[in-house]
Motif scaffolding. Structure first.
Motif, PDB file in Angstrom:
ATOM      1  N   SER A 171      47.560  34.321  62.098  1.00 37.04           N
ATOM      2  CA  SER A 171      46.925  35.225  63.215  1.00 37.04           C
ATOM      3  C   SER A 171      45.955  35.725  62.646  1.00 37.04           C
ATOM      4  N   VAL A 172      45.897  36.042  61.374  1.00 36.24           N
ATOM      5  CA  VAL A 172      44.420  36.798  60.505  1.00 36.24           C
ATOM      6  C   VAL A 172      43.814  35.690  60.310  1.00 36.24           C
ATOM      7  N   TYR A 173      44.237  34.487  60.006  1.00 31.39           N
ATOM      8  CA  TYR A 173      43.429  33.364  59.656  1.00 31.39           C
ATOM      9  C   TYR A 173      42.664  32.944  60.893  1.00 31.39           C
ATOM     10  N   ALA A 174      43.384  32.803  62.027  1.00 29.47           N
ATOM     11  CA  ALA A 174      42.817  32.550  63.309  1.00 29.47           C
ATOM     12  C   ALA A 174      41.610  33.359  63.756  1.00 29.47           C
ATOM     13  N   LYS A 175      41.707  34.725  63.599  1.00 24.73           N
ATOM     14  CA  LYS A 175      40.595  35.654  63.828  1.00 24.73           C
ATOM     15  C   LYS A 175      39.382  35.620  63.076  1.00 24.73           C
ATOM     16  N   VAL A 176      39.702  35.307  61.584  1.00 21.14           N
ATOM     17  CA  VAL A 176      38.615  35.017  60.683  1.00 21.14           C
ATOM     18  C   VAL A 176      37.860  33.920  60.826  1.00 21.14           C
ATOM     19  N   ALA A 177      38.744  32.757  61.167  1.00 26.16           N
ATOM     20  CA  ALA A 177      38.190  31.433  61.673  1.00 26.16           C
ATOM     21  C   ALA A 177      36.987  31.610  62.660  1.00 26.16           C
ATOM     22  N   TYR A 182      34.977  41.807  60.990  1.00 24.20           N
ATOM     23  CA  TYR A 182      36.374  41.492  60.790  1.00 24.20           C
ATOM     24  C   TYR A 182      36.826  40.937  59.454  1.00 24.20           C
ATOM     25  N   THR A 183      35.926  39.858  58.825  1.00 21.51           N
ATOM     26  CA  THR A 183      36.202  39.121  57.668  1.00 21.51           C
ATOM     27  C   THR A 183      36.144  40.377  56.640  1.00 21.51           C
ATOM     28  N   TRP A 184      35.351  41.099  56.767  1.00 21.74           N
ATOM     29  CA  TRP A 184      35.294  42.171  55.597  1.00 21.74           C
ATOM     30  C   TRP A 184      36.463  43.140  55.754  1.00 21.74           C
ATOM     31  N   ALA A 223      39.225  41.681  53.935  1.00 21.85           N
ATOM     32  CA  ALA A 223      38.831  41.649  52.390  1.00 21.85           C
ATOM     33  C   ALA A 223      39.259  43.108  52.027  1.00 21.85           C
ATOM     34  N   THR A 224      38.722  44.260  52.690  1.00 21.05           N
ATOM     35  CA  THR A 224      38.942  45.556  52.406  1.00 21.05           C
ATOM     36  C   THR A 224      40.276  45.940  52.130  1.00 21.05           C
ATOM     37  N   GLU A 225      41.310  45.568  53.341  1.00 17.76           N
ATOM     38  CA  GLU A 225      42.335  45.813  53.361  1.00 17.76           C
ATOM     39  C   GLU A 225      43.414  44.870  52.439  1.00 17.76           C
ATOM     40  N   ASP A 249      46.992  45.355  57.447  1.00 15.03           N
ATOM     41  CA  ASP A 249      46.772  45.886  58.923  1.00 15.03           C
ATOM     42  C   ASP A 249      45.188  46.169  58.592  1.00 15.03           C
ATOM     43  N   PRO A 250      44.364  45.220  58.927  1.00 12.28           N
ATOM     44  CA  PRO A 250      42.945  45.568  58.716  1.00 12.28           C
ATOM     45  C   PRO A 250      42.312  46.405  59.604  1.00 12.28           C
ATOM     46  N   SER A 251      42.945  46.977  60.689  1.00 15.46           N
ATOM     47  CA  SER A 251      42.495  47.872  61.785  1.00 15.46           C
ATOM     48  C   SER A 251      42.336  49.121  60.964  1.00 15.46           C
ATOM     49  N   ARG A 252      42.983  49.424  59.925  1.00 15.61           N
ATOM     50  CA  ARG A 252      42.933  50.563  59.079  1.00 15.61           C
ATOM     51  C   ARG A 252      41.587  51.103  58.974  1.00 15.61           C
ATOM     52  N   PHE A 253      40.446  50.082  58.623  1.00 12.20           N
ATOM     53  CA  PHE A 253      39.333  50.196  58.085  1.00 12.20           C
ATOM     54  C   PHE A 253      38.290  50.119  59.405  1.00 12.20           C
TER      55      PHE A 253
END
Length: 447
Positions: free
Chosen positions: A272-278, A304-306, A309-311, A364-368
């Motif tokens: 799911s993360v790969y799909a969003k980044v792609a 979103y990609t960053w 990376a931050t998470e 959870d990338p949404s933290r940032f």
């Protein structure tokens, strides 16, 4: 305080190499609280823990705490490096480095970094094959730094530096006993040879600048050579240039390659993360022709990609611990820390604190999305006046590589053992082997 000279050094190093360093320190916090004493790498040491400790260290008056790395790091890198300097010398060197590393200056290097990455992918990632990610990411970051920091073309000198840097990294955090067959001796010898190459390169670039046959903006060493004061005198000595070019190399070589390796692992394990980044990267790719390089504006759209990376940096920080030294007796948390003592803290431990980051083991990338709520709790790039000067360089490098990976390839892990240890940086036991497959429609990475 442990054994003479060795103290608790071997216990900490053993814990890190079995990926139990954080548990080792958490046990210390459980027993003695967020402030305790021990002996590390030949020095009496105070261990500090928590966001308040991070804030104290990163914002402390330069007259109270000085940069002071363990003897192994200091002797391998050199006494004139940014991590060792304090007060006016630190400010002078940092300002000089930021002349090259600030965002406005780095914009002009996005295209060169893009070209290095395309060349790397063409050479190492084409077709369907099994590869080990971590060694290749180290090759990539080394080539990028050689090109943009040192201005060294591919060839014998770059190859020799690559071999020497591998040996240098092995003994960076070790007991500083200079005996045959020790890691420290090997790193010290390799450091001397590598710095001799950088000094020779510095002399060559000065000669080229004096003949006005080259630009002072073409790489970091040339930039530092070109900085003059109001009397047209050099601001930085040759020794300072060598030590700090060497420092930038060491700081950027492992950290960025580690982040990229963990990102590859994450994207393989989380579709799911790969799909969003792609999706984000493919939308950017649609605006580019096959021969068009990425731009600074393209990177700004990789939000979103960053966050991903931050998470990743939050959960798997490349740097585990840091050191300072007291210049005078100071008080912290009701305790007196004597002058000359080493201050040791693992700032990244706050990044897995469930009081700050609920369910910290969940990715959870949404933290940032709204930034960090608790000051000095996310410190992957340090904080305060000593925040990493190369953080924008790392961001460009990471986003550009991920862009070409997800638009050009799919991949899957080819081993069940994707574990890692710290030695002192994270290292995957098998280099993280994956099977890659080139997307049939992929053209953005063509050189």
């Amino acid at each position: 305080m442990g054994l003479p000279i060795i103290g608790h050094s071997l216990g900490l190093l053993k814990a890190m190499r079995t990926n139990k360093g954080e548990k080792w320190l958490q046990e210390k916090v459980r027993k003695y609280g967020p402030i305790s004493k021990l002996s590390l790498f030949g020095k009496p040491t105070v261990f500090l823990h928590g966001p308040a400790a991070n804030k104290f260290v990163y914002t402390c008056d330069g007259n109270a705490l000085a940069n002071h790395q363990p003897a192994s790091i200091r002797r391998i890198i050199g006494e004139k490096n940014l991590f060792e300097l304090s007060r006016d010398d630190h400010k002078r060197i940092r300002e000089a480095l930021m002349t090259f590393l600030k965002p406005d200056a780095l914009k002009q290097y996005v295209g060169r970094m893009d070209g290095e990455i395309r060349t790397h992918l063409n050479k190492h990632w084409e077709g369907e094959q099994e590869i080990a990610v971590m060694p290749l990411m180290k090759t990539l970051t080394f080539d990028i730094i050689c090109s943009i920091i040192f201005g060294i073309e591919r060839g014998r000198r770059r190859d020799l530096l690559a071999q020497l840097f591998q040996k240098v990294m092995e003994g960076m955090l070790s007991v500083p006993i200079n005996l045959p067959f020790t890691r420290f001796r090997g790193s010290l010898q390799s450091s001397a040879k590598a710095k001799a190459i950088i000094m020779e390169l510095t002399h060559e670039k000065r000669e080229a600048l004096e003949k006005q046959g080259s630009s002072s903006n073409q790489d970091l060493i040339s930039c530092l050579l070109g900085i003059r004061d109001e009397n047209n005198l050099p601001v930085i000595s040759d020794e300072e240039i060598v030590d700090n070019a060497f420092t930038v190399m060491i700081a950027g070589y492992d950290t960025s390659s580690i982040l990229l390796t963990f990102l590859v692992r994450l994207l393989a394990k989380d579709p799911s993360v790969y799909a969003k980044v792609a999706h984000e990267q493919e939308e950017i790719a649609k605006t580019k022709g096959p021969d068009k390089l990425l731009t600074w504006d393209d990177l700004a759209n990789m939000k979103y990609t960053w966050r991903v990376a931050t998470e990743t940096l939050r959960m798997y920080p490349p740097v585990f611990c840091s050191f300072r030294q007291t210049i005078k007796d100071i008080e912290y948390g009701g305790y007196l820390i004597p002058k000359g003592w080493q201050v040791f803290w693992a700032a990244c431990m706050t990044q897995m604190d469930d009081n700050i980051y609920p369910d910290p083991s969940k990715f959870d990338p949404s933290r940032f999305e709204q930034g960090t709520k608790t000051p000095f709790s996310f410190v992957a790039f340090g904080g305060g006046a000593r925040i990493c000067p190369g953080n924008e360089f790392a961001r460009i490098e990471t986003l550009t590589m991920i862009h070409y990976l997800v638009t050009g390839f799919t991949w899957k892990l080819s081993t069940k053992d994707d574990s890692f240890c710290r030695d002192p940086m994270p290292a995957f036991n098998q280099g993280l082997p994956i099977i890659i497959q080139q997307k049939s429609s992929a053209t953005p990475y063509d050189a």
